[in-house]
Each structure stands twice: as structure tokens, then as C-alpha cells.
Enzyme design. Structure first.
Site, PDB file in Angstrom:
ATOM      1  N   ARG A  24       0.881  -1.181   0.000  1.00  0.00           N
ATOM      2  CA  ARG A  24       0.000   0.000   0.000  1.00  0.00           C
ATOM      3  C   ARG A  24       0.907   1.216   0.000  1.00  0.00           C
ATOM      4  NH1 ARG A  24      -5.231   1.439   3.617  1.00  0.00           N
ATOM      5  NH2 ARG A  24      -6.068   0.124   1.981  1.00  0.00           N
ATOM      6  N   GLN A  38     -10.090  -3.939  -3.173  1.00  0.00           N
ATOM      7  CA  GLN A  38     -11.382  -3.467  -2.676  1.00  0.00           C
ATOM      8  C   GLN A  38     -12.475  -3.720  -3.710  1.00  0.00           C
ATOM      9  OE1 GLN A  38     -12.220  -1.774   0.419  1.00  0.00           O
ATOM     10  NE2 GLN A  38     -14.216  -2.339  -0.385  1.00  0.00           N
ATOM     11  N   ARG A  48     -13.566  -8.454   1.788  1.00  0.00           N
ATOM     12  CA  ARG A  48     -12.148  -8.187   1.531  1.00  0.00           C
ATOM     13  C   ARG A  48     -11.347  -9.451   1.829  1.00  0.00           C
ATOM     14  NH1 ARG A  48     -10.096  -3.071   1.719  1.00  0.00           N
ATOM     15  NH2 ARG A  48      -8.225  -4.126   0.963  1.00  0.00           N
ATOM     16  N   CYS A  57     -16.357   1.671   0.875  1.00  0.00           N
ATOM     17  CA  CYS A  57     -15.168   0.859   1.168  1.00  0.00           C
ATOM     18  C   CYS A  57     -14.702   1.031   2.605  1.00  0.00           C
ATOM     19  CB  CYS A  57     -14.052   1.186   0.184  1.00  0.00           C
ATOM     20  SG  CYS A  57     -13.376   2.846   0.353  1.00  0.00           S
ATOM     21  N   ASP A 117     -17.097   7.408  -1.541  1.00  0.00           N
ATOM     22  CA  ASP A 117     -15.841   7.266  -0.790  1.00  0.00           C
ATOM     23  C   ASP A 117     -15.532   8.636  -0.189  1.00  0.00           C
ATOM     24  OD1 ASP A 117     -13.435   6.281   0.204  1.00  0.00           O
ATOM     25  OD2 ASP A 117     -12.356   6.481  -1.697  1.00  0.00           O
ATOM     26  N   HIS A 146      -7.529   0.823  -6.334  1.00  0.00           N
ATOM     27  CA  HIS A 146      -7.711  -0.053  -5.169  1.00  0.00           C
ATOM     28  C   HIS A 146      -8.361  -1.365  -5.653  1.00  0.00           C
ATOM     29  CE1 HIS A 146      -7.846  -1.186  -1.117  1.00  0.00           C
ATOM     30  NE2 HIS A 146      -8.697  -0.334  -0.607  1.00  0.00           N
TER      31      HIS A 146
END
Ligand code: CP
Ligand code: NVA
Length: 302
Positions: free
Chosen positions: A102, A132, A288, A260, A220, A129
């Protein structure tokens, strides 16, 4: 498929294969069936940004698969003091069986894959991402029993989540409509990709227009990790870009809400809507684990 760097690299079949494997692994875990497909293998997890879900789900996922996960913080690694990613990639490839990273720049993830000799998994960059969105597609399919032909809407910042949702949902056969302020549109390369889908993709700054008839609606945060200093400016720019009960009235009657997480109630989603759809949102968070286990098995199983 040797890595998971971004969904742009995957074919529709590869995405569906991962979703099917994720369903299988979820079934095995829920029925107490042991599934040690990665026995004896080690995943390194490099984090240059905070994380709750990604860190815990990868670590638990590796353990359920019979392997080990190593948490490697940027603060402790030499990469944080300037050791080139090219060298880090070649060293870690001698110890580990896979790396999840990440970080900020997508290029860093691409470089790890270029210079290393083990599978690299993108656990979020400023660009995308993918883990996700695999979990998101899995969750939507669980709830709606299909993906093809569904209408997906995303409201808010044209950020990493927007980029991956556009690519993942279009590849999965969904219609995609996005509402962002003009100055916060998704990445140009993603818009170029979406152009190839013609009428199936719509981009507007009009929240209601985008949400009309949606089967599933996403949002988001307005300020992502690394944009903390812009938070105040963004709060102004994104006023009105909120999922709330009023907006849901223009969606399909059985619209599903996804986020998310982490969520900012009162900003991109109202507290009321968040709580009404909490089961769907926490199913998404749970998935996830299952979706990433599928990625790990697909990339690392010997
Ligand atoms: N959604 C997500 O990636 O959460 P974390 O930042 O907690 O990993
Ligand atoms: N867009 C958010 C997603 C966090 C999971 C961020 O990058 O901070």
C-alpha cells in the site's frame, strides 16, 4: 496472471474466475473446511499508509491459508530512508513468496513487479484499489445474484476507488454512471478506457442524474490519505456529493449502498443512510478477506 497491480491488466474472465474462487473460499471458511493452499508460504505486507481492513484481512487470510504474513511498515524499512524500490524488490524476492504493498505512487507498485521475481499485489495506491473492488463485485453479486446489466453509480471524488470501480464494473458487464465535481474527475487513462464502452459509461457533475435508476450506489471519502491538508477545500468542493435518503429516492427501489470504509458520516454519506445499509456495507468489508484470499491463492499457489 502473475500480479494484481490494477484491474486494467485483468480480463473479464480473470475477474470472474477470482470472484468464483472467492465464493468457494468463503464457503470453505464458513463450513470449517481447512484450506491450507499456501502452507509454508510468506507474504510481506508493505504499508506506507494507514490501514485497518487491508492489513487485518491479508494477515488473517494468509493464516487461514496455512501461510504467514509479515507486517512491514515504511517507518522501519530502509525504503522509508530512500533505498530504491528496485533493490527492495530484488532483496525481498529472495525471502518472500509474495508482496502486498500500500503506497502513494502506482509506479512504485509497477516497479516492484518489474524488478522482483514474486507476485505483487496492490493494496491501494493513489491511482487504484483493485482488492477493494474485487470484494465490492463479490458483494454486489451475492446480494443481486448477477452483475451483468446492473447499473452502478459512484458519487464523489474521482479517486482511486472511482478509478477501480469504473474499470471493474465495466469489465463485469455493468452500466456505470459517475458524478464528480468538474475539478475532481477520475484519471484520464481510466476515462479513455471507459470511452470504449460507449453508452454504458456516463460521467456528469449532476448527482441526481447519475443516481437515477441505480441498482447499487457507491461513495468514498472526500479527502483521501495524503490529502489531509486539502480537507477544508474539499469539504466545500464536494458539498452536495452525498448519498442520503433524498438521493436514494431516484435510485432503483431495492438499491444497495456500498462504502469501502472508513466513512465520514455527514460528508459523503448521511448517518441515517449508512446505518440503514450497514449490513451491506459490512458484508462488503468482510468480503475483503475472501476476495483477497482468492487473489493470494491464484497468484501464489504452487
Ligand atoms: N477499505 C480499505 O482499504 O480500508 P483500510 O484503509 O482500513 O485498509
Ligand atoms: N480513497 C481512500 C480509500 C481508503 C480505503 C484513500 O485513498 O484514502
Amino acid at each position: 496472471m502473475n500480479h494484481l497491480l490494477k484491474l486494467l491488466d485483468l480480463s473479464t474472465d480473470e475477474i470472474l474466475e477470482l470472484l468464483n474462487l472467492a465464493d468457494q473460499l468463503k464457503y470453505e471458511q464458513k463450513h470449517d473446511m481447512k484450506h491450507p493452499y499456501l502452507e509454508g508460504q510468506t507474504l510481506g505486507m508493505i504499508f506506507q499508509k494507514s490501514s485497518t481492513r487491508t492489513r487485518v484481512s491479508f494477515e488473517v487470510g494468509m493464516s487461514q491459508l496455512g501461510g504467514t504474513a509479515l507486517f512491514l511498515s515504511n517507518r522501519d524499512l530502509q525504503i522509508g530512508r530512500g533505498e530504491p524500490v528496485q533493490d527492495t524488490a530484488r532483496v525481498l524476492s529472495r525471502y518472500l513468496d509474495g508482496i502486498m504493498i500500500r503506497t502513494f505512487a502506482q509506479q512504485e507498485v509497477e516497479d516492484l513487479a518489474t524488478y522482483g521475481s514474486i507476485p505483487i499485489i496492490n493494496g491501494l495506491t493513489d491511482f487504484c484499489h483493485p482488492c477493494q473492488v474485487l470484494a465490492d463485485l463479490m458483494t454486489v453479486r451475492e446480494h443481486k445474484k448477477r452483475l451483468e446489466g446492473l447499473q452502478m453509480c459512484y458519487i464523489g471524488d474521482g479517486n482511486n476507488m472511482a478509478n477501480s470501480l469504473i474499470v471493474g464494473c465495466l469489465k463485469a458487464g455493468m452500466q456505470v454512471s459517475i458524478a464528480t465535481p468538474d475539478d475532481y474527475r477520475p484519471d484520464a487513462a481510466v476515462l479513455e478506457f471507459a470511452k470504449g464502452y460507449g453508452e454504458k459509461f456516463r460521467l456528469t457533475s449532476d448527482v441526481k442524474k447519475a443516481a437515477e435508476g441505480a441498482d447499487v450506489i457507491f461513495t468514498d471519502v472526500w479527502a483521501s490519505m495524503g490529502q489531509e491538508e486539502e480537507a477544508e477545500l474539499r469539504r466545500k468542493a464536494f458539498a452536495g456529493y452525498q448519498i442520503n435518503e433524498e438521493l436514494l429516492k431516484v435510485c432503483a427501489p431495492d438499491v444497495m449502498v456500498q462504502h469501502c470504509l472508513p466513512a465520514h458520516r455527514g460528508e459523503e454519506i448521511s448517518a441515517e443512510t449508512f446505518e440503514k445499509h450497514a449490513d451491506e456495507i459490512f458484508d462488503e468489508a468482510e468480503n475483503r478477506l475472501h476476495a483477497q484470499k482468492a487473489v493470494l491463492v491464484k497468484l501464489m499457489k504452487k
